[in-house]
Design a protein around this motif. Structure first.
Motif, short mmCIF file in Angstrom:
data_model
loop_
_atom_site.label_atom_id
_atom_site.label_comp_id
_atom_site.label_asym_id
_atom_site.label_seq_id
_atom_site.Cartn_x
_atom_site.Cartn_y
_atom_site.Cartn_z
N VAL A 124 62.52 -29.85 -29.60
CA VAL A 124 63.71 -30.36 -30.29
C VAL A 124 64.92 -30.34 -29.36
O VAL A 124 65.73 -31.28 -29.34
N LEU A 125 65.06 -29.27 -28.57
CA LEU A 125 66.19 -29.20 -27.63
C LEU A 125 66.13 -30.33 -26.60
O LEU A 125 67.15 -30.93 -26.26
N LEU A 126 64.93 -30.62 -26.12
CA LEU A 126 64.78 -31.72 -25.16
C LEU A 126 65.12 -33.06 -25.80
O LEU A 126 65.75 -33.92 -25.17
N ARG A 129 68.19 -35.64 -24.64
CA ARG A 129 67.98 -37.06 -24.36
C ARG A 129 68.82 -37.94 -25.27
O ARG A 129 69.39 -38.95 -24.84
N LEU A 130 68.88 -37.55 -26.54
CA LEU A 130 69.65 -38.34 -27.51
C LEU A 130 71.13 -38.35 -27.14
O LEU A 130 71.78 -39.41 -27.15
N LEU A 131 71.67 -37.20 -26.79
CA LEU A 131 73.08 -37.12 -26.41
C LEU A 131 73.36 -37.89 -25.13
O LEU A 131 74.42 -38.52 -24.98
N HIS A 132 72.39 -37.87 -24.21
CA HIS A 132 72.59 -38.60 -22.95
C HIS A 132 72.53 -40.11 -23.17
O HIS A 132 73.37 -40.85 -22.63
N HIS A 133 71.56 -40.56 -23.96
CA HIS A 133 71.39 -42.00 -24.15
C HIS A 133 72.47 -42.59 -25.05
O HIS A 133 72.93 -43.72 -24.84
N PHE A 176 75.59 -41.07 -25.90
CA PHE A 176 76.97 -40.77 -25.56
C PHE A 176 77.20 -40.55 -24.06
O PHE A 176 78.32 -40.28 -23.64
N GLY A 177 76.13 -40.64 -23.26
CA GLY A 177 76.26 -40.46 -21.82
C GLY A 177 76.62 -39.04 -21.42
O GLY A 177 77.18 -38.82 -20.34
N TRP A 178 76.31 -38.07 -22.29
CA TRP A 178 76.69 -36.67 -22.02
C TRP A 178 75.45 -35.86 -21.69
O TRP A 178 74.40 -35.98 -22.32
N SER A 179 75.58 -35.04 -20.66
CA SER A 179 74.52 -34.11 -20.29
C SER A 179 75.15 -32.76 -19.98
O SER A 179 76.25 -32.72 -19.38
N PRO A 180 74.52 -31.65 -20.35
CA PRO A 180 75.08 -30.34 -20.03
C PRO A 180 75.13 -30.14 -18.52
O PRO A 180 74.23 -30.58 -17.79
N SER A 181 76.20 -29.51 -18.05
CA SER A 181 76.36 -29.32 -16.60
C SER A 181 77.32 -28.17 -16.36
O SER A 181 78.00 -27.69 -17.27
#
Length: 448
Positions: free
Chosen positions: A315-317, A321-325, A327-332
């Motif tokens: 679910v975390l993965l 992916r959902l947030l990246h696709h 909203f273009g956001w990835s944790p960093s």
């Protein structure tokens, strides 16, 4: 040595027999079945027969795994009429002994016949050569999961120099130290904390316990992998790395690129991609990820807690992916690292707890319910040496240096080689003294 593969095959089988006893024949059968199936697949030109051989091989590999590892769990959760039917047929469903390393050599065998079907490897015609690879003692019990394609050239044409032997010995010593000095001390603390009744567990106990277990499982398994890589290096094999400082990850996606890397690649290549991977649209990708990690959780053990642990990561993965696709956001950065480590530790609670209720109660205490200070029972076991080893473990797990990648090249300065030698010797001797004093706590992944 002309007969070195035969010698390694016999030695590895004897090594396994000393632990497995009569169950040793499962490994022998795995060698014979996978060799016959792989050769049949490679030599047949009919696609129908090749596919039939492949399906047969996969089923024959999975049958012992399903029975020895999952049958008791399946019968406990099956409807009463189904369980009664198998009981009437005389199929035992209690007191089934789990053969050591069955999950590892089953996955290794499946990769061999699938790669033969895909024409990615050409199976050897020698059952001795394949048997040596399939039973090779350094990685037999707990990995890393070495694919035939990764060592096929080394099976017949390997060379081990004195530098390789030297490097292998040093890796073995440091890997043993990671297990005995850090993992076992962290495990002692974690075991005491998780054994506390729910009413006696305090906020500080809970956090200390999960930090200790987070260190234990990493140094226990990475220590074993380093020992296996070192032993393989002495024999002329270059086994793949299994860990790459996973607690430095800044996302769950990155974590699974660094944690148990040979298992992650196995699930990717032999399950996730054949299911369609990310080629059939976002929804199918999310379903594939969830399914793969649910099975990854069950691979670790036949219990609801392992299934929940796998689903947690799946679910975390999916969320990443959902947030990246969308909203273009990835944790960093530092926030990404802190959040990733926290989420991983929450997952370890399910992995370590005996039941779901126990895990939820533990997480509730971690969230701030109950008393704050360490309980007396835990305070008394926090001796200076355990505190020191926990701090050393924290520093080592978060540093950029990976012990398993240590190389003793001939061009290294003599003083540096001498320092490494002295360090390895001290770690080895101290590890032996701890084993003599405290006994040996089996590797966590032996149960998988």
């Amino acid at each position: 040595m002309r007969w070195r593969n035969a010698l390694l095959l016999v030695s590895s089988l004897l090594f396994y027999w000393t632990d497995a006893g009569a169950l040793f024949w499962i490994l022998v059968a795995s060698v014979i079945v996978n060799q016959i199936v792989a050769v049949a697949i490679a030599s047949d030109r009919s696609e129908i027969r090749r596919r039939a051989f492949l399906i047969l091989g996969i089923v024959l590999n999975l049958l012992p795994l399903v029975y020895y590892k999952y049958w008791m769990f399946l019968m406990q959760t099956a409807p009463a009429p189904v369980a009664g039917l198998f009981a009437a047929l005389g199929v035992p469903s209690t007191d089934i002994l789990l053969p050591a390393g069955i999950s590892f050599f089953t996955f290794q065998g499946i990769s061999y016949i699938v790669d033969a079907y895909r024409s990615e490897v050409r199976p050897t015609q020698s059952v001795v050569d394949f048997g040596m690879y399939h039973t090779l003692f350094p990685q037999l019990i707990a990995g890393p999961i070495v694919r035939y394609a990764e060592v096929q050239h080394q099976i017949r044409h390997r060379w081990s120099s004195l530098t390789d032997v030297h490097t292998g010995i040093v890796l073995f010593c440091f890997g043993l130290g990671c297990k005995i000095i850090i993992a076992d001390n962290a495990g002692f603390v974690a075991d005491r904390v998780f054994a506390l009744p729910a009413g006696a567990l305090t906020f500080s106990d809970a956090w200390l316990g999960i930090v200790a277990y987070t260190l234990q499982i990493f140094f226990d398994f990475s220590g074993y992998s380093t020992m296996a890589i070192g032993l393989g290096r002495m024999l002329g094999f270059r086994f793949p790395q299994n860990f790459e400082q996973p607690y430095r990850s800044r996302s769950i996606t990155e974590f699974w690129r660094r944690w148990h890397m040979t298992l992650s690649r196995w699930f990717r290549d032999y399950l996730y991609i054949p299911l369609g991977g990310n080629r059939a649209g976002p929804l199918r990708t999310y379903l594939n990820l969830t399914l793969v990690f649910a099975l990854c959780g069950l691979w670790h053990g036949a219990a609801i807690t392992f299934l929940v642990w796998g689903l947690w990561h799946g679910v975390l993965l999916v969320l990443e992916r959902l947030l990246h696709h969308r909203f273009g956001w990835s944790p960093s950065g530092l926030p990404g690292w802190a959040m990733t480590l926290l989420l991983v530790m929450i997952g370890w609670v399910f992995f370590r707890a005996a039941t779901i209720d126990a895990a939820l109660s533990y997480l509730s205490t971690m969230s701030g319910t109950g008393r704050i200070p360490l309980s007396d029972a835990i305070w008394l076991i926090m001796t200076p040496n355990r505190i020191t080893f926990l701090l050393v473990g924290v520093v080592m797990s978060l540093s950029a240096f990976n012990i398993a990648r240590l190389e003793l090249a001939d061009d290294l300065p003599a003083w540096r080689i001498a320092a490494i030698n002295v360090g390895a010797l001290v770690v080895f001797v101290y590890s032996l003294s701890l084993i003599a004093t405290n006994g040996f706590n089996p590797f966590i992944y032996f149960r998988f």
